[in-house]
Write an enzyme that holds these catalytic residues in place. Structure first.
Site, short mmCIF file in Angstrom:
data_model
loop_
_atom_site.label_atom_id
_atom_site.label_comp_id
_atom_site.label_asym_id
_atom_site.label_seq_id
_atom_site.Cartn_x
_atom_site.Cartn_y
_atom_site.Cartn_z
N GLY A 138 -3.73 -3.01 2.26
CA GLY A 138 -3.17 -2.80 0.93
C GLY A 138 -1.68 -3.06 0.84
O GLY A 138 -1.00 -2.51 -0.02
N ASP A 186 1.37 -7.60 -7.18
CA ASP A 186 1.59 -7.97 -5.78
C ASP A 186 2.34 -9.29 -5.67
O ASP A 186 3.30 -9.42 -4.90
CB ASP A 186 0.26 -8.05 -5.04
CG ASP A 186 -0.58 -6.79 -5.19
OD1 ASP A 186 -0.02 -5.76 -5.61
OD2 ASP A 186 -1.78 -6.83 -4.89
C1 GLA Z 1 -4.11 -4.01 -6.10
C2 GLA Z 1 -3.95 -5.14 -7.13
C3 GLA Z 1 -2.74 -4.90 -8.02
C4 GLA Z 1 -2.78 -3.50 -8.63
C5 GLA Z 1 -3.04 -2.43 -7.56
C6 GLA Z 1 -3.24 -1.07 -8.13
O1 GLA Z 1 -3.02 -4.02 -5.23
O2 GLA Z 1 -3.82 -6.38 -6.46
O3 GLA Z 1 -2.68 -5.90 -9.00
O4 GLA Z 1 -3.72 -3.43 -9.66
O5 GLA Z 1 -4.19 -2.76 -6.79
O6 GLA Z 1 -2.06 -0.60 -8.70
#
Ligand code: GLA
Length: 403
Positions: A138, A186
């Site tokens: 993540g 991101d």
């Molecule tokens: C993932 C997605 C982002 C966002 C987050 C939750 O990282 O890629 O676009 O939605 O989850 O905040």
């Protein structure tokens, strides 16, 4: 992306990293380097696809690529982490039709999206090395790969669109080509990061402001060692639940096209008309957007107690209302909360596993690391990793790295 051993970023000097990239590339002419950072989100979770606000920072867990121009219209790229070389040609790139996703699809998808946006492409040979934990931690290794690819693929003679525009192109690659329905956060963080700072991103306007991280604080990322199970199907379900809430609220309220347009009073007026689960999802998003603004204000005034309270409220809301936390994430946050010097702790990113983000007073980083390394495995049976990270600039070309 595929699971792989991730080298400790501190274990090699910049020069050694660069030398191993060049040794593998064996360029026939001049080579250039590009880098693209991963990201950690301080607060504003699951708000980006609701056109709200997020507060991420680009971090010094990064992808580096050594690149040389290629006379072929395509890409040949080697991952040192996976010890694997993949290639593709620009001709015939199209979304869909693949049975499984490979890391090279993020690069091919970026080429496809850049071409769709009318940007000229150049062929390249390259070698990449990543210190971003992969396999569902993540920290946006995929977005970083896309942003590195935008720099490697771009014709150096052509004008380059702004970082937010390039982030939107990379997001299209991930949504339409790779088939992952992510928001803009991101790619935006990896594209536009500012050293020492976080970014307050308005995900509707696709604009940002720099938000200063208070002096005297470190960012510590704790990896639960549990990959994000079910994350893409549950992520898509959350998106649909938010859209269902918007559709019902918009029947009675003017000008509502996203949860961004809904405030507390409006939600309260309409709550009884929403299915209970949808109401809880909407409450998280509406309150989380407000918490982003409150965190920026608290950071600006140096009110660290308030920052900590907002982090705790965000985590509780993601656990109880949005239901995207996990026992591992909850344990990690609870352990951090008991360590003196930890200002705030919460899950970061999509959830269902992955990492927590912690704001920690200078000097307390090692106490947090020690507590996590001793208490977390005993409590969960899982192996954590702890990264003290720095907020860095967004993706771009780099000078030949030296030690
Ligand atoms: C993932 C997605 C982002 C966002 C987050 C939750 O990282 O890629 O676009 O939605 O989850 O905040």
């Amino acid at each position: 992306m595929t699971q792989s051993p991730t080298p400790d970023p501190a274990s090699r000097s910049s020069a050694a990293r660069a030398a191993s990239l060049l040794a593998r590339l064996k360029p026939s002419g001049p080579a250039t380097f590009v880098r693209a950072p991963g990201r950690v989100n301080l607060i504003g979770e699951h708000t980006d696809y609701n056109q709200g606000f997020v507060l991420p920072a680009a971090i010094d867990l990064e992808i580096w690529m050594a690149v040389e121009a290629w006379d072929k219209p395509g890409v040949e790229l080697t991952s040192l982490n996976l010890d694997e070389t993949r290639s593709f040609e620009f001709d015939g790139l199209a979304p869909g039709g693949r049975e499984s996703t490979s890391w090279i699809d993020y690069v091919a998808g970026t080429a496809w999206a850049m071409r769709e946006a009318g940007l000229p492409l150049r062929g390249f040979r390259g070698v990449l090395d990543s210190t971003i934990p992969m396999g569902g931690s993540g920290l946006s290794s995929s977005a970083a790969l896309e942003m590195a690819a935008t720099w490697a693929l771009a014709d150096p003679a052509a004008p380059r669109p702004s970082a937010p525009r390039m982030a939107a192109i990379a997001q299209r690659a991930e949504n339409a080509y790779v088939g992952v329905n992510c928001g803009i956060m991101d790619q935006f963080a990896s594209a536009a990061g500012k050293a020492g700072n976080s970014l307050l991103i308005d995900c509707r306007a696709n604009e940002f402001q720099v938000a200063v991280i208070p002096a005297g604080l470190s960012i510590v990322v704790c990896d639960t060692g549990s990959p994000r199970r079910l994350s893409s199907s549950e992520y898509n379900t959350r998106r649909s639940e938010c859209e269902a809430g918007v559709a019902l609220i918009a029947e009675r309220e003017k000008g509502v096209t996203a949860l961004r347009d809904v405030d507390r009073a409006m939600l309260a007026r309409n709550r009884a008309r929403l299915p209970e689960v949808v109401a809880r999802r909407c409450e998280h998003v509406v309150e989380e957007d407000a918490r982003v603004a409150a965190t920026v204000a608290a950071m600006a005034s140096g009110d660290l107690a308030e920052v900590g309270r907002l982090f705790a409220a965000s985590h509780a809301s993601l656990r109880d209302l949005y239901e995207v936390s996990s026992p591992a994430l909850d344990a990690m946050v609870e352990i951090a909360a008991g360590v003196p010097g930890v200002v705030g702790s919460r899950m970061t990113g999509a959830g269902f596993g992955g990492c927590t983000v912690n704001l920690v007073r200078f000097g307390a980083e090692e106490a947090l690391r020690e507590r996590v390394l001793s208490d977390y495995p005993a409590r969960t049976g899982l192996k954590p990793r702890v990264f003290v990270v720095a907020a860095v600039d967004g993706a771009g070309p780099m000078a030949t790295p030296t030690a």
